[in-house]
Motif scaffolding. Structure first.
Motif, PDB file in Angstrom:
ATOM      1  N   ALA A 120       0.832  -1.208   0.000  1.00 17.00           N
ATOM      2  CA  ALA A 120       0.000   0.000   0.000  1.00 17.00           C
ATOM      3  C   ALA A 120       0.866   1.257   0.000  1.00 17.00           C
ATOM      4  CB  ALA A 120      -0.927   0.018   1.208  1.00 17.00           C
ATOM      5  N   GLY A 121       2.147   1.103   0.427  1.00 16.53           N
ATOM      6  CA  GLY A 121       3.026   2.263   0.477  1.00 16.53           C
ATOM      7  C   GLY A 121       2.622   3.266   1.529  1.00 16.53           C
ATOM      8  N   GLN A 122       2.105   2.781   2.647  1.00 19.28           N
ATOM      9  CA  GLN A 122       1.634   3.686   3.691  1.00 19.28           C
ATOM     10  C   GLN A 122       2.197   3.292   5.050  1.00 19.28           C
ATOM     11  OE1 GLN A 122      -2.349   5.028   3.847  1.00 19.28           O
ATOM     12  NE2 GLN A 122      -2.814   4.509   1.729  1.00 19.28           N
ATOM     13  N   GLN A 123       2.329   4.312   5.893  1.00 19.78           N
ATOM     14  CA  GLN A 123       2.803   4.089   7.257  1.00 19.78           C
ATOM     15  C   GLN A 123       1.656   3.595   8.124  1.00 19.78           C
ATOM     16  OE1 GLN A 123       5.436   7.060   9.127  1.00 19.78           O
ATOM     17  NE2 GLN A 123       4.049   7.017  10.885  1.00 19.78           N
ATOM     18  N   MET A 124       1.928   2.553   8.885  1.00 18.94           N
ATOM     19  CA  MET A 124       0.922   1.981   9.775  1.00 18.94           C
ATOM     20  C   MET A 124       1.148   2.386  11.222  1.00 18.94           C
ATOM     21  SD  MET A 124       0.968  -1.878   8.182  1.00 18.94           S
ATOM     22  CE  MET A 124      -0.377  -2.464   9.227  1.00 18.94           C
ATOM     23  N   LEU A 125       2.385   2.732  11.575  1.00 22.89           N
ATOM     24  CA  LEU A 125       2.706   3.012  12.977  1.00 22.89           C
ATOM     25  C   LEU A 125       3.950   3.880  13.031  1.00 22.89           C
ATOM     26  CD1 LEU A 125       2.222   2.187  16.061  1.00 22.89           C
ATOM     27  CD2 LEU A 125       3.941   0.428  15.659  1.00 22.89           C
ATOM     28  N   GLY A 126       3.980   4.813  13.964  1.00 23.56           N
ATOM     29  CA  GLY A 126       5.171   5.606  14.220  1.00 23.56           C
ATOM     30  C   GLY A 126       5.273   5.913  15.699  1.00 23.56           C
ATOM     31  N   GLN A 127       6.371   5.487  16.331  1.00 26.08           N
ATOM     32  CA  GLN A 127       6.525   5.708  17.773  1.00 26.08           C
ATOM     33  C   GLN A 127       7.993   5.964  18.117  1.00 26.08           C
ATOM     34  OE1 GLN A 127       4.645   2.263  19.669  1.00 26.08           O
ATOM     35  NE2 GLN A 127       2.773   3.436  19.929  1.00 26.08           N
ATOM     36  N   GLN A 128       8.183   6.549  19.297  1.00 23.99           N
ATOM     37  CA  GLN A 128       9.517   6.816  19.820  1.00 23.99           C
ATOM     38  C   GLN A 128       9.602   6.297  21.247  1.00 23.99           C
ATOM     39  OE1 GLN A 128       9.845  11.089  19.533  1.00 23.99           O
ATOM     40  NE2 GLN A 128      10.462  11.020  17.378  1.00 23.99           N
ATOM     41  N   PHE A 129      10.808   5.977  21.699  1.00 25.23           N
ATOM     42  CA  PHE A 129      10.977   5.634  23.103  1.00 25.23           C
ATOM     43  C   PHE A 129      12.360   6.057  23.569  1.00 25.23           C
ATOM     44  CE2 PHE A 129      12.944   1.868  21.244  1.00 25.23           C
ATOM     45  CZ  PHE A 129      14.018   1.624  22.094  1.00 25.23           C
ATOM     46  N   SER A 130      12.507   6.193  24.865  1.00 25.97           N
ATOM     47  CA  SER A 130      13.806   6.509  25.463  1.00 25.97           C
ATOM     48  C   SER A 130      14.018   5.614  26.668  1.00 25.97           C
ATOM     49  CB  SER A 130      13.867   7.988  25.882  1.00 25.97           C
ATOM     50  OG  SER A 130      12.910   8.257  26.889  1.00 25.97           O
ATOM     51  N   ALA A 131      15.275   5.340  26.960  1.00 27.98           N
ATOM     52  CA  ALA A 131      15.603   4.429  28.054  1.00 27.98           C
ATOM     53  C   ALA A 131      17.043   4.664  28.476  1.00 27.98           C
ATOM     54  CB  ALA A 131      15.410   2.978  27.624  1.00 27.98           C
ATOM     55  N   THR A 132      17.443   4.037  29.540  1.00 30.29           N
ATOM     56  CA  THR A 132      18.847   4.006  29.889  1.00 30.29           C
ATOM     57  C   THR A 132      19.556   3.079  28.911  1.00 30.29           C
ATOM     58  OG1 THR A 132      18.420   2.223  31.476  1.00 30.29           O
ATOM     59  CG2 THR A 132      18.436   4.483  32.330  1.00 30.29           C
ATOM     60  N   PRO A 133      20.828   3.325  28.601  1.00 26.42           N
ATOM     61  CA  PRO A 133      21.522   2.526  27.578  1.00 26.42           C
ATOM     62  C   PRO A 133      21.521   1.026  27.854  1.00 26.42           C
ATOM     63  CG  PRO A 133      22.774   4.503  28.050  1.00 26.42           C
ATOM     64  CD  PRO A 133      21.659   4.455  29.070  1.00 26.42           C
ATOM     65  N   ASP A 134      21.530   0.623  29.120  1.00 23.44           N
ATOM     66  CA  ASP A 134      21.573  -0.801  29.430  1.00 23.44           C
ATOM     67  C   ASP A 134      20.187  -1.449  29.392  1.00 23.44           C
ATOM     68  OD1 ASP A 134      20.580   0.476  31.646  1.00 23.44           O
ATOM     69  OD2 ASP A 134      21.776  -0.641  33.106  1.00 23.44           O
ATOM     70  N   ASN A 135      19.172  -0.670  29.048  1.00 24.48           N
ATOM     71  CA  ASN A 135      17.799  -1.191  29.039  1.00 24.48           C
ATOM     72  C   ASN A 135      17.265  -1.358  27.611  1.00 24.48           C
ATOM     73  OD1 ASN A 135      15.772  -2.185  30.678  1.00 24.48           O
ATOM     74  ND2 ASN A 135      14.731  -0.232  30.906  1.00 24.48           N
ATOM     75  N   TRP A 136      18.184  -1.524  26.636  1.00 19.99           N
ATOM     76  CA  TRP A 136      17.776  -1.610  25.234  1.00 19.99           C
ATOM     77  C   TRP A 136      16.907  -2.838  24.974  1.00 19.99           C
ATOM     78  CZ3 TRP A 136      18.841  -5.973  22.554  1.00 19.99           C
ATOM     79  CH2 TRP A 136      19.873  -6.793  23.023  1.00 19.99           C
ATOM     80  N   ARG A 137      17.146  -3.930  25.713  1.00 22.23           N
ATOM     81  CA  ARG A 137      16.385  -5.148  25.455  1.00 22.23           C
ATOM     82  C   ARG A 137      14.897  -4.932  25.735  1.00 22.23           C
ATOM     83  NH1 ARG A 137      17.794 -10.402  24.929  1.00 22.23           N
ATOM     84  NH2 ARG A 137      19.953  -9.951  25.477  1.00 22.23           N
ATOM     85  N   ARG A 138      14.584  -4.212  26.816  1.00 20.10           N
ATOM     86  CA  ARG A 138      13.176  -3.947  27.101  1.00 20.10           C
ATOM     87  C   ARG A 138      12.575  -3.036  26.031  1.00 20.10           C
ATOM     88  NH1 ARG A 138       9.949  -0.842  31.936  1.00 20.10           N
ATOM     89  NH2 ARG A 138       7.932  -1.700  31.366  1.00 20.10           N
ATOM     90  N   GLY A 139      13.393  -2.120  25.522  1.00 19.76           N
ATOM     91  CA  GLY A 139      12.914  -1.281  24.437  1.00 19.76           C
ATOM     92  C   GLY A 139      12.504  -2.099  23.226  1.00 19.76           C
ATOM     93  N   ALA A 140      13.290  -3.118  22.895  1.00 18.21           N
ATOM     94  CA  ALA A 140      12.949  -4.005  21.771  1.00 18.21           C
ATOM     95  C   ALA A 140      11.633  -4.724  22.034  1.00 18.21           C
ATOM     96  CB  ALA A 140      14.079  -5.009  21.545  1.00 18.21           C
ATOM     97  N   HIS A 141      11.427  -5.177  23.278  1.00 17.32           N
ATOM     98  CA  HIS A 141      10.174  -5.858  23.624  1.00 17.32           C
ATOM     99  C   HIS A 141       8.972  -4.919  23.470  1.00 17.32           C
ATOM    100  CE1 HIS A 141      12.352  -9.318  24.825  1.00 17.32           C
ATOM    101  NE2 HIS A 141      12.688  -8.915  26.032  1.00 17.32           N
TER     102      HIS A 141
END
Length: 233
Positions: A120-141
């Motif tokens: 379709a060539g369209q965006q379905m979702l757009g989000q941002q997040f921030s975390a402490t550098p050692d918490n990247w795994r939770r960000g992925a989840h």
């Protein structure tokens, strides 16, 4: 510790153009989805690869999505702020495409993600997040949960943890320790030392506390453990 917020405009959804997932039938054809490494701004480029791998592993688990082999990916784009070249992605058979970027700003890990419908060539979702550098795994989840919910309509479970009793030692001297881990088996942390027998741990549905039974004395007792402070009451 970690925050998640809507960051990019979500385009209107046409009645039949965007990717949909039908989970009402007995046989489900998983949706092919492409998840390239996140673009690395400031910081370690490996961080972008780690986040993409975490999202891939989460979405692959339930069997509703089929991650595309990265060897089939076209040349990587260098910005998350422009729409991808959908024509170059269509030969991969990917129906959905995840484009993200990650970097370090002021000691914080900041990432953004966009989910695109390739055909379709369209965006379905757009989000941002921030975390402490050692918490990247939770960000992925959390990102995997957002993608899962957008495409299935159901809440994801990837940003969750499991509390359990770990056993070790010989049969006549078994040691049982209360432990906790992410739902994918990572980040195992022991909550008790194994000096006492522990049984039947239960997570609170509304607080970050665990109730369990301990045989530290002649009589079994129920304790409540605060996961944030590791204090027992």
């Amino acid at each position: 510790l970690l925050s998640l917020a809507a960051g990019c405009a979500i385009l209107p959804r046409p009645a039949s153009a965007l990717v949909t997932l039908d989970v009402t039938n007995g046989n489900i054809n998983p949706i092919p989805i492409a998840i390239p490494n996140f673009l690395a701004g400031s910081g370690d480029p490996q961080l972008g690869a780690n986040i993409a791998a975490g999202i891939t592993n989460d979405l692959k688990g339930p069997g509703l999505f089929l991650p595309i082999d990265p060897s089939a990916f076209p040349a990587a784009q260098n910005s998350t702020q422009v729409a991808p070249s959908f024509a170059s992605w269509q030969p991969t058979s990917a129906q959905a495409l995840v484009i993200g970027g990650v970097g370090l700003e002021g000691g914080k890990l900041r990432a953004e993600v966009r989910l695109w419908d390739v055909f379709a060539g369209q965006q379905m979702l757009g989000q941002q997040f921030s975390a402490t550098p050692d918490n990247w795994r939770r960000g992925a989840h959390i990102i995997a949960d957002a993608i899962y919910k957008r495409m299935t309509g159901e809440s994801g479970y990837f940003d969750s943890r499991v509390v359990f009793v770990e056993e070790s030692g010989p049969k006549d001297r078994r040691v049982k320790r209360l432990a906790i881990m992410d739902q994918d088996g990572a980040n195992v942390r022991y909550l008790t030392k194994g000096n006492d027998l522990v049984l039947t741990p239960r997570f609170s549905p509304s607080q970050q506390v665990v109730a369990y039974m301990s045989y530290g004395t002649d009589q079994p007792q129920v304790y409540v453990l605060d996961l944030a402070t590791n204090k027992r009451g």
